[in-house]
Design a protein around this motif. Structure first.
Motif, PDB file in Angstrom:
ATOM      1  N   UNK A  44       0.685  -0.659   0.350  1.00  0.00           N
ATOM      2  CA  UNK A  44      -0.043  -0.217  -0.022  1.00  0.00           C
ATOM      3  C   UNK A  44       0.756   1.297   0.456  1.00  0.00           C
ATOM      4  N   UNK A  45      -0.213   2.202  -0.500  1.00  0.00           N
ATOM      5  CA  UNK A  45       1.167   3.280  -0.653  1.00  0.00           C
ATOM      6  C   UNK A  45       0.566   4.361   0.088  1.00  0.00           C
ATOM      7  N   UNK A  46       1.593   3.927   1.354  1.00  0.00           N
ATOM      8  CA  UNK A  46       1.737   5.400   2.660  1.00  0.00           C
ATOM      9  C   UNK A  46       2.550   6.334   3.005  1.00  0.00           C
ATOM     10  N   UNK A  47       2.144   7.348   3.178  1.00  0.00           N
ATOM     11  CA  UNK A  47       2.672   9.145   3.643  1.00  0.00           C
ATOM     12  C   UNK A  47       4.158   8.589   4.088  1.00  0.00           C
ATOM     13  N   UNK A  48       3.244   7.844   5.515  1.00  0.00           N
ATOM     14  CA  UNK A  48       4.242   8.436   6.691  1.00  0.00           C
ATOM     15  C   UNK A  48       3.648   6.379   7.183  1.00  0.00           C
ATOM     16  N   UNK A  49       5.333   5.926   7.719  1.00  0.00           N
ATOM     17  CA  UNK A  49       5.677   4.681   8.353  1.00  0.00           C
ATOM     18  C   UNK A  49       6.577   4.956   9.479  1.00  0.00           C
ATOM     19  N   UNK A  50       5.999   4.428  10.400  1.00  0.00           N
ATOM     20  CA  UNK A  50       6.294   4.731  11.708  1.00  0.00           C
ATOM     21  C   UNK A  50       7.188   3.565  11.949  1.00  0.00           C
ATOM     22  N   UNK A  51       8.523   2.775  12.020  1.00  0.00           N
ATOM     23  CA  UNK A  51       8.668   1.617  12.615  1.00  0.00           C
ATOM     24  C   UNK A  51       9.010   1.609  13.801  1.00  0.00           C
ATOM     25  N   UNK A  52       8.555   1.071  15.029  1.00  0.00           N
ATOM     26  CA  UNK A  52       8.893   0.952  16.390  1.00  0.00           C
ATOM     27  C   UNK A  52       9.253   0.095  17.445  1.00  0.00           C
ATOM     28  N   UNK A  53       9.618  -1.031  17.057  1.00  0.00           N
ATOM     29  CA  UNK A  53       9.589  -2.307  17.248  1.00  0.00           C
ATOM     30  C   UNK A  53       9.830  -1.937  19.365  1.00  0.00           C
ATOM     31  N   UNK A  54       9.808  -3.076  19.806  1.00  0.00           N
ATOM     32  CA  UNK A  54      10.171  -2.887  21.343  1.00  0.00           C
ATOM     33  C   UNK A  54      11.523  -2.914  21.125  1.00  0.00           C
ATOM     34  N   UNK A  55      12.341  -2.262  22.732  1.00  0.00           N
ATOM     35  CA  UNK A  55      13.471  -2.451  22.822  1.00  0.00           C
ATOM     36  C   UNK A  55      14.215  -3.858  22.976  1.00  0.00           C
ATOM     37  N   UNK A  56      15.102  -3.886  22.151  1.00  0.00           N
ATOM     38  CA  UNK A  56      15.778  -5.669  22.245  1.00  0.00           C
ATOM     39  C   UNK A  56      16.793  -5.017  24.055  1.00  0.00           C
ATOM     40  N   UNK A  57      16.887  -6.195  24.843  1.00  0.00           N
ATOM     41  CA  UNK A  57      18.256  -5.955  25.933  1.00  0.00           C
ATOM     42  C   UNK A  57      18.708  -7.352  25.063  1.00  0.00           C
ATOM     43  N   UNK A  58      20.346  -6.983  24.680  1.00  0.00           N
ATOM     44  CA  UNK A  58      21.051  -8.457  24.746  1.00  0.00           C
ATOM     45  C   UNK A  58      22.236  -7.861  25.962  1.00  0.00           C
ATOM     46  N   UNK A  59      23.072  -9.286  25.881  1.00  0.00           N
ATOM     47  CA  UNK A  59      23.973  -9.202  26.990  1.00  0.00           C
ATOM     48  C   UNK A  59      24.592  -8.747  26.120  1.00  0.00           C
ATOM     49  N   UNK A  60      26.119  -7.787  27.260  1.00  0.00           N
ATOM     50  CA  UNK A  60      27.625  -7.366  26.540  1.00  0.00           C
ATOM     51  C   UNK A  60      28.080  -8.654  26.226  1.00  0.00           C
ATOM     52  N   UNK A  61      28.955  -8.095  25.322  1.00  0.00           N
ATOM     53  CA  UNK A  61      29.953  -9.123  25.175  1.00  0.00           C
ATOM     54  C   UNK A  61      31.331  -9.489  25.951  1.00  0.00           C
ATOM     55  N   UNK A  62      31.625  -8.351  26.997  1.00  0.00           N
ATOM     56  CA  UNK A  62      31.890  -8.848  27.801  1.00  0.00           C
ATOM     57  C   UNK A  62      31.137  -9.830  28.902  1.00  0.00           C
TER      58      UNK A  62
END
Length: 815
Positions: free
Chosen positions: A83-101
Motif C-alpha cells: 500500500x501507498x503510505x505517506x508516513x511509516x513509523x517503525x517502533x519495535x519494542x527495545x531489545x536488551x542484549x547482554x554485552x560481549x563482556x
C-alpha cells in the motif's frame, strides 16, 4: 535496541577485538567478573546471559518480520509493492542484549564447568544475532525522508540499529582455550578456521591495507595477539602436530607474518608450548633445536621448559640421544640448577625419575628421589634459619647476584606435585621387580614425609603387587583407598579385573588338578578366596570413593544438577555391575558382601527393579540377607520416592526365615539406621505429594513410628535413636507440621490415620531438648525447612506459658 545496550555495544574500544586495547585490562578480563567470587554465582550469571540472549534473539526475529511488513520492504531489500503510505513509523519494542563482556564471561564459566557443548550453543546464538543484525542494518539503515517511487509522496522510515554481542577475538580465544583444556583440541582448530573465514579477520582486510571506520562491534577487525597464538599452538601440541606448531612459530617471527597471525614476538609460553609439542611427538632432537633457538632469542627458560625437555629424553633413538640412555636428563637438571639457578619442582623430578624407570634403571630413579629429598631438606633448613639474617644481609647479597639467584635460594621448601616423583619411583621399582622397595616407599611417603598418595600412586603399586602375586598387600592398598576415598582409575580398574580373572582361573585349576603356581603366584600368597576378595574390594572401593565425593565439604563440591547427579549414580551402578558380571564370567561364586555392594549401588541410583532382582539372586544362591542388605533396600526405595516399597521390605525383613543351613543366622532386628531409612522414604514422598492431606498422612506415619518406639512396641533402641540426628530431625519436622496443621483446623486424626496419644507439640518440645540436637547439626541434612521447624520447637519449649509469642511464632512459621 535500548539506549543502554546501544551505548555499551557500539563502542569499539571496549570489545577486546583487534589492536584496540581497553583502558583497564583487569576490568575486561573474560573469565570472571570483578565481584564474582563464588562458582555458583558465576554459573547463575552465565545462565542469566543464556536466557537474555535467547529472548533477545527471538525478539530480533520478530522485529525483523514486523519491520519488513510495516515498511513494505522484504528482508532482502526489495519492495513488495504494498500500500501507498505517506508516513511509516517503525517502533519495535527495545531489545536488551547482554554485552560481549558478559557473553565472554559466560563462555568461560561454562567451559570451566566442563559444559563445552553448552558454551558452543551460546556462541552459535551470538553469531546468529550478529548475522541477523547485519541484514537488518543493511536493509533498513535509511533515515530521513524518501519518496514513493510510484506517486512521489514522501515517506519517513525510522528503523532501529541492532547491536548484538558479535564474537570477537576474546570470544574465540576463550572458547578455544576451554576446548583444549577439556581435551577437544580439534574443536579448537575448527573454531580457529571459522574465525579466519570472518570478514573481520586481519587477512581479509582491503587491498589498500586501511580498515573502514568501524561503526558496530561486528565491524571490529580480528587481529590475533600472542595469547591467541599460544592457544592455537597449544592445540597443535596436544595433537602432537609438531610441524604445524613450528610453522606457526615461523609466521610469528616472520617480518610479514602469515595466514594465521601477524608478526608477533613470541614469549616464554610460546617457546614452552613448542617444546611440549616436540615432547608429545617424542622428538628429542627437535626439542633441543627449539631450546637452542630459545636461548638465541635471549629468552630465559623456566622450570617448565626443562621439565618438558627432560620428559623427552630416552623416548626413542636419535642423533642427540639414545632410547635407553638417561644421562642427558641428569645433565639438563644440573644445567637447570647451576647455570640458570632455576629451582626444580616435583614435576621436574617426576620427569627425571620417569626417564630412569623407562630405561630400567631403578637405582637411578631412587637417586633422583634422593636428590629431591635433599633439596627439600636444604630448603627447610634455610627457612628455619629465619628471615632476620636474610633481611640484615639481603642488601649486600642482592648486589652480588641477580633476582633469580636470590629467588632460588629462598623459596619455600614445598614442592609442586611432589607425589608424582614418589609415584614414578614406585613405578620404576615395581617394573624392576623391587616390590618390597615400592611398598617401603609407599609407607615412608605417608608416615615420614606427609605426602598423600593419589589414584595413580595406588594404581602403580597395585599393578606391581598383582604382577608379583602379592594378593594380601594388594587388598591392603585397596582398603587404604576405600578409607581415603580414592577412586580407582580406569587403568587400575581394568588391571584389577584382569588380575582377579587370572586368579580365578588359577583357583579353578587348583581345584581340578591340585596344582599350584600360576602367573608368578605362590600358593601361600593366593588363598582359596583371593579372587573374590579382589572383586569385593574393588566394588567396595568404587562405592566408597563415590560416597566420599558426595559427602565432601560444600566449598569443594563441583556444582552439578539433579539430572547430572542421577547420571553419575547410574554410571556408578553400571561399573559395579560390570565388575559383578566379570566375576560371574570368571566362574567366581559371589558372597553376601558382593551382593551388598550391588544393593548399595542400586540404592544410590534408586533402581528398585534391579534391587529386587539382586534380592532374588541372594536367596537363590542360598544366602541370607543381613542388616546391610535390608537397610540398603529400604534406602533405595526411599531414593525412588516409594514409601510403599520401603514398608514392604521392612515387613519382609521382620518376617524373613532363613532358607539356608547357616546355624549362625540371626533374625533381623530393626535399628536406628533402619528407622532413619524408612522415615526418609516417608519424607521424600511427602515432598512430592500432590495434596496437603497426603503429605499429612505421611508425616503422621513418621510420628506413629516414633511413638511405637517410645511405647516399646518396636525393637528399635530408643537411646540409639535419640543419638541419630537425622532421624530425630525428620520426626521433629513431621511433628511440627502436624501441630501447625491442627492449629489451622486442617488436622483430622481420622483422615490421616493416627490417634494423637499425645500432643505433637509436646512431642516436638521433648525432641528439641535432646542432647544430640544441642550439638552442631550436620549441613548435609539441616535444610531450611528443618531449621525452621527446629527454631519453632525451641520457641514452644521456651514459651509454653506465653500465648502471644506462641501465636506470633506460629504465624511466622506458616508464612
Amino acid at each position: 535496541s535500548s539506549s543502554s545496550s546501544s551505548s555499551s555495544s557500539s563502542r569499539p574500544a571496549g570489545r577486546g577485538g583487534g589492536r584496540m586495547k581497553p583502558r583497564n585490562k583487569k576490568r575486561f578480563a573474560p573469565s570472571a567478573g570483578r565481584a564474582v567470587k563464588d562458582d555458583g554465582e558465576r554459573m547463575r550469571r552465565a545462565e542469566d546471559v543464556e536466557s537474555r540472549m535467547l529472548l533477545a534473539l527471538e525478539g530480533m526475529k520478530s522485529a525483523m518480520k514486523s519491520i519488513a511488513v510495516s515498511s513494505g520492504v522484504s528482508v532482502n531489500g526489495s519492495s513488495d509493492g504494498g500500500d501507498e503510505r505517506e508516513d511509516v513509523v517503525v517502533a519495535p519494542p527495545p531489545l536488551i542484549f547482554p554485552s560481549v563482556r558478559e557473553c565472554n564471561a559466560a563462555l568461560a564459566t561454562l567451559g570451566d564447568a566442563g559444559e563445552l557443548l553448552r558454551a558452543l550453543r551460546l556462541f552459535g546464538k551470538m553469531r546468529k544475532a550478529a548475522s541477523l543484525a547485519s541484514i537488518l542494518n543493511a536493509n533498513f539503515v535509511s533515515s530521513g525522508k524518501s519518496s514513493n517511487t510510484s506517486t512521489g509522496t514522501p515517506r519517513t522510515q525510522r528503523t532501529p540499529r541492532f547491536y548484538p554481542p558479535a564474537p570477537t577475538l576474546v570470544t574465540y580465544s576463550t572458547l578455544m582455550s576451554r576446548a583444549v583444556h577439556l581435551g577437544k583440541a580439534r574443536v579448537a582448530l575448527r573454531l580457529w578456521k571459522l574465525m579466519k573465514t570472518q570478514s573481520e579477520f586481519f587477512t581479509n582486510q582491503p587491498n589498500n591495507g586501511k580498515w573502514p571506520n568501524p561503526q558496530t562491534v561486528s565491524q571490529l577487525p580480528i587481529i590475533p595477539d600472542v595469547k591467541a597464538a599460544n592457544i592455537l599452538m597449544n592445540a597443535y601440541a596436544k595433537l602432537g602436530d609438531y610441524e604445524s606448531a613450528l610453522d606457526l612459530m615461523g609466521q610469528m617471527t616472520s617480518e610479514n607474518g602469515g595466514c594465521d597471525v601477524p608478526p608477533i614476538a613470541p614469549n616464554l609460553v610460546t617457546w614452552n608450548t613448542l617444546v611440549d609439542a616436540c615432547h608429545r611427538a617424542d622428538d628429542l632432537s627437535a626439542a633441543l633445536d627449539v631450546f637452542d633457538a630459545l636461548k638465541s632469542a635471549k629468552v630465559r627458560p623456566d622450570a617448565r621448559t626443562y621439565t618438558s625437555l627432560i620428559s623427552t629424553v630416552a623416548r626413542r633413538s636419535g642423533p642427540r640421544g639414545g632410547a635407553m640412555d638417561p644421562s642427558l636428563a641428569f645433565v639438563l637438571l644440573e644445567e637447570m640448577r647451576d647455570q640458570y639457578r632455576i629451582r626444580p619442582n616435583g614435576m621436574t623430578y617426576c620427569a627425571l625419575i620417569d626417564v630412569c624407570g623407562r630405561c630400567g634403571r631403578s637405582d637411578l630413579a631412587l637417586k633422583g628421589l634422593r636428590m629431591m629429598l635433599r633439596q627439600k631438606e636444604e630448603e627447610e633448613r634455610a627457612s628455619q634459619r629465619g628471615g632476620s639474617d636474610h633481611n640484615a644481609e639481603g642488601g649486600n647479597r642482592r648486589r652480588g647476584r641477580s633476582h633469580h639467584q636470590d629467588h632460588y635460594h629462598h623459596q619455600p621448601h614445598a614442592l609442586l606435585n611432589e607425589v608424582g616423583a614418589w609415584t614414578a619411583a614406585m613405578d620404576a621399582c615395581g617394573k624392576a621387580g623391587r616390590v618390597d622397595t615400592a611398598l617401603k616407599l609407599f609407607s615412608v611417603m605417608r608416615s615420614k614425609f606427609g605426602v598423600r598418595p593419589n589414584t595413580v600412586t595406588c594404581g602403580c603399586l597395585t599393578d606391581a603387587l598383582l604382577r608379583a602375586g602379592r594378593t594380601a598387600e594388594t587388598l591392603d592398598v585397596l582398603r587404604y583407598m576405600k578409607e581415603e576415598g580414592i577412586e580407582p582409575s580406569e587403568v587400575m580398574y581394568t588391571s584389577l579385573m584382569t588380575s582377579a580373572g587370572r586368579m580365578a582361573k588359577m583357583e579353578r585349576k587348583d581345584r581340578r588338578h591340585g596344582e599350584g603356581g600360576f602367573g608368578g603366584m605362590n600358593d601361600e600368597d593366593l588363598d582359596a578366596g583371593a579372587a573374590i576378595e579382589v572383586y569385593t574390594e574393588l566394588m567396595s572401593s568404587l562405592l566408597h570413593a563415590s560416597k566420599s565425593s558426595f559427602n565432601a565439604p560444600k566449598h569443594k563440591k563441583r556444582r552439578i544438577s539433579k539430572q547430572q547427579g542421577q547420571a553419575d549414580s547410574n554410571a556408578l551402578l553400571l561399573r559395579v555391575f560390570l565388575v559383578f558380571q566379570e566375576m560371574r564370567a570368571a566362574g567366581v561364586q559371589p558372597d553376601l558382601a558382593c551382593y551388598n555392594s550391588l544393593l548399595r549401588a542400586c540404592s544410590r541410583a534408586g533402581d528398585i527393579d534391579r534391587m529386587a532382582d539382586v534380592m532374588k539372586r541372594i536367596v537363590a544362591d542360598g544366602l541370607d540377607p543381613n542388616d546391610i542388605s535390608w537397610r540398603e533396600t529400604i534406602k533405595g526405595a526411599a531414593r525412588a520416592g516409594r514409601s510403599d516399597i520401603a514398608e514392604r521390605y521392612w515387613d519382609d525383613a521382620l518376617s524373613y526365615e532363613s532358607r539356608s543351613r547357616n546355624e549362625d543366622y540371626v533374625p533381623w532386628k530393626p535399628n536406628a539406621l533402619a528407622f532413619e531409612a524408612l522415615a526418609d522414604a516417608y519424607m521424600r514422598e511427602a515432598a512430592l505429594a500432590p495434596s496437603h492431606s497426603e503429605k499429612l498422612q505421611l508425616y503422621a506415619k513418621i510420628v506413629s513410628m516414633y511413638e511405637d518406639v517410645l511405647g516399646g512396641m518396636s525393637e528399635v533402641d530408643i537411646f540409639e535413636l535419640h543419638e541419630n540426628q537425622r532421624a530425630m530431625l525428620m520426626v521433629l519436622r513431621a511433628a511440627v507440621s502436624l501441630e501447625l496443621a491442627h492449629d489451622r483446623n486442617a488436622f483430622d486424626s481420622a483422615e490421616v490415620g493416627t490417634t494423637r496419644s499425645r500432643s505433637t507439640r509436646e512431642l516436638a518440645t521433648d525432641i528439641v531438648s535432646l542432647e544430640s540436637l544441642q550439638q552442631q547439626l550436620s549441613p548435609t541434612f539441616a535444610d531450611a525447612k528443618t531449621m525452621k521447624a527446629l527454631a519453632l520447637a525451641k520457641v514452644w519449649a521456651q514459651h509454653d506459658e506465653d500465648e502471644e509469642p506462641e501465636r506470633l511464632s506460629n504465624l511466622a512459621f506458616m508464612k
